[in-house]
Design an enzyme around this catalytic site. Structure first.
Site, PDB file in Angstrom:
ATOM      1  CG  ASP A  38      46.539  48.692  90.804  1.00  0.00           C
ATOM      2  OD1 ASP A  38      45.641  49.695  90.205  1.00  0.00           O
ATOM      3  OD2 ASP A  38      47.708  49.065  91.015  1.00  0.00           O
ATOM      4  CD  GLN A  54      46.943  50.445  95.794  1.00  0.00           C
ATOM      5  OE1 GLN A  54      47.519  51.718  95.690  1.00  0.00           O
ATOM      6  NE2 GLN A  54      47.385  49.820  97.071  1.00  0.00           N
ATOM      7  CB  SER A  98      50.099  47.931  93.806  1.00  0.00           C
ATOM      8  OG  SER A  98      48.566  48.438  93.442  1.00  0.00           O
ATOM      9  NE  ARG A 159      53.826  53.224  90.122  1.00  0.00           N
ATOM     10  CZ  ARG A 159      54.194  54.233  89.484  1.00  0.00           C
ATOM     11  NH1 ARG A 159      55.075  54.867  90.257  1.00  0.00           N
ATOM     12  NH2 ARG A 159      53.630  54.418  88.264  1.00  0.00           N
ATOM     13  CD  GLU A 213      51.385  52.203  86.810  1.00  0.00           C
ATOM     14  OE1 GLU A 213      50.116  51.968  86.383  1.00  0.00           O
ATOM     15  OE2 GLU A 213      51.475  53.177  87.617  1.00  0.00           O
TER      16      GLU A 213
HETATM   17  C1  FRU Z   1      48.566  50.805  88.915  1.00  0.00           C
HETATM   18  C2  FRU Z   1      49.032  51.917  89.979  1.00  0.00           C
HETATM   19  C3  FRU Z   1      50.293  51.165  90.716  1.00  0.00           C
HETATM   20  C4  FRU Z   1      50.225  52.036  91.930  1.00  0.00           C
HETATM   21  C5  FRU Z   1      48.732  52.060  92.237  1.00  0.00           C
HETATM   22  C6  FRU Z   1      48.640  53.214  93.086  1.00  0.00           C
HETATM   23  O1  FRU Z   1      47.170  51.190  88.592  1.00  0.00           O
HETATM   24  O2  FRU Z   1      49.462  53.230  89.374  1.00  0.00           O
HETATM   25  O3  FRU Z   1      51.425  51.284  89.961  1.00  0.00           O
HETATM   26  O4  FRU Z   1      50.964  51.155  92.976  1.00  0.00           O
HETATM   27  O5  FRU Z   1      47.973  52.221  91.072  1.00  0.00           O
HETATM   28  O6  FRU Z   1      47.358  53.402  93.545  1.00  0.00           O
END
Ligand code: FRU
Length: 478
Positions: A38, A54, A98, A159, A213
């Site tokens: 992300d 990420q 994220s 999250r 998410e």
């Molecule tokens: C979305 C996600 C988020 C999380 C991150 C982990 O793609 O699953 O919810 O924070 O990626 O890398």
């Protein structure tokens, strides 16, 4: 294993030296090496656009998440900066997940999810996700301020905080899972440190997902847009075909009241690979969205090459008269254009027409006249692997990719626009394609993996005639 920014930097230097560039983007942002998912913390601060993401510097697979970092003056020329966050504290020991960024006076604040297991990491009952703060004056080095919001009792998946300001109040939303229902929870604060619960901003109705998410919430033309990435939607006809979705609902909201949705959930992009989009404002007030140009659990052949994952082009979103979002490339994208090569208006009759031998980084503009087309299928092909074509029988614009050696085959599509004109802006990079239809009415984005010698671009019409009204292309470069 313990992590630090210095170790991550050393590892990245080593790994980036041996990267195979054949699919590495020429004008999109990707990690220097290793894994990316992300986009995080998109923000304009002190004269620069910042993009965090990420990142797993130690592997081409997802793993303990770090925040990668790059900055840009114009959203298209990116400069890599040192890793901004490593999972080094007790609050984020299993990953810095994220989150978002805001400017608070002369400080850049990152608000992200600390991901941690208390005990056996194989068991979700041991999972805790808490919201954390890190701050910086120079926009490069960050000081950890620790946890700011603990996991609510009984929750585990909690999250992806997105923070914004209205008047003197900071608001924060977090995606969460309550039983099998996706939710967005709302908090408020005066100082980014002490947060009050403000209840549930939005919640999945039957069938709308077990986890939401990466929520985002913003205004366009006086309307509120709740953008999020739901998990657990069933495919339905042409809709919701990817493993997870990303999209939005339009509605109204006033602080202290619930969000009242006035639309169903609408997907933002109709290709194979677009997830976890995040929005931000430019200093001149445009709302830009960038997404991860990949999909969870989809094969990523570039892992053989030492890297994985890339971000989409920056896209400006506007609210159309039909109360739907329109998405077009941010105007800065045009600064990548080299010389212009016009294409002749032409009729194609059961034939192919050559455009270029090797399309690696190119923008095309193609305007088709649909009304007299008799061809069953007509459009643009890149080698034998990619076709962006009108399917006259289904009355749809299709994006078809065929890379059977990488287990990537399939079609995504959108309904053809009303009227005679089909105007396409198509961006090809070494391993991606993004198609913008009729100035933002629809968008399709997918990863592609042409091998050497498979990048010839052609126009084609099969089983009948088709008319290219006008068109041209620009090689793109930095
Ligand atoms: C979305 C996600 C988020 C999380 C991150 C982990 O793609 O699953 O919810 O924070 O990626 O890398």
């Amino acid at each position: 294993m313990t992590f630090s920014i210095a170790d991550a930097e050393q590892e990245l230097q080593k790994r980036s030296a041996t990267l195979n560039p054949r699919w590495y983007p020429r004008y999109h942002l990707a990690a220097r090496a290793g894994w990316m998912n992300d986009p995080n913390g998109l923000v304009w601060f002190d004269g620069w656009y910042h993009a965090f993401y990420q990142h797993h510097p130690y592997s081409t697979q997802w793993g303990p998440m770090h925040w990668g970092h790059a900055r840009s003056k114009d959203l298209v020329h990116w400069e890599h900066l040192p890793v901004a966050l490593a999972p080094e504290g007790p609050e984020d020991k299993d990953g810095c997940f994220s989150g978002s960024a805001v400017v608070d006076g002369d400080t850049l604040a990152l608000i992200y999810t600390g991901h941690k297991f208390h005990g056996d990491p194989g068991n979700d009952d041991n999972l805790y996700q808490v919201q954390c703060l890190a701050t910086s004056r120079d926009g490069i080095h960050f000081e950890r301020q620790g946890q700011i919001i603990d996991t609510p009792a009984g929750l585990h998946h909690f999250r992806d905080p997105k923070v914004w300001r209205e008047g003197d109040t900071w608001y924060l939303i977090v995606g969460s899972r309550v039983g099998d229902t996706g939710q967005v929870r709302l908090y408020s604060s005066a100082d980014l440190r002490q947060w009050q619960e403000e209840g549930i901003l939005g919640e999945a109705q039957e069938g709308m997902g077990y986890m939401w998410e990466c929520p985002d919430f913003f205004m366009l033309n006086g309307k509120r847009i709740l953008m999020f990435s739901p998990q657990g939607l069933a495919a339905e006809g042409y809709r919701h075909r990817n493993l997870f979705q990303s999209g939005y609902m339009i509605g109204d909201w006033l602080p202290g009241q619930p969000f009242v949705a006035q639309s169903e959930f609408i997907e933002l992009d109709h290709g194979h690979d677009f997830y976890a989009p995040q929005s931000f404002l430019t200093p001149d007030g445009r709302r830009i969205v960038i997404g991860w140009l990949d999909m969870w659990e989809s094969p990523m052949p570039e892992q053989q090459d030492g890297w994985a994952g890339m971000l989409s082009l920056p896209r400006e979103i506007r609210l159309g008269a039909d109360n739907r979002l329109q998405m077009v490339p941010a105007e800065e994208v045009a600064t990548l254009r080299g010389s212009y090569y016009p294409l002749l208006a032409q009729q194609l009759h059961n034939q192919r027409s050559h455009i270029v031998d090797e399309a690696e980084a190119i923008e095309l503009e193609l305007v088709w006249s649909m009304k007299n087309a008799t061809a069953e299928s007509y459009g643009l092909a890149l080698g034998d692997g990619l076709r962006i074509a009108v399917d006259t029988q289904a009355q749809r614009l299709t994006l078809e990719r065929r890379y059977p050696q990488f287990a990537l085959e399939g079609t995504r599509s959108v309904a053809l626009p009303a009227g005679d004109r089909l105007s396409l802006r198509i961006f090809i990079d070494r391993s991606s394609v993004e198609v913008f239809v009729n100035d933002g009415e629809a968008c399709l984005s997918s990863r592609i993996y042409p091998l050497e010698g498979q990048r010839e671009l052609t126009l084609f019409a099969s089983n009948g005639r088709a008319t290219l009204h006008s068109g041209g292309y620009w090689p793109l470069d930095k």
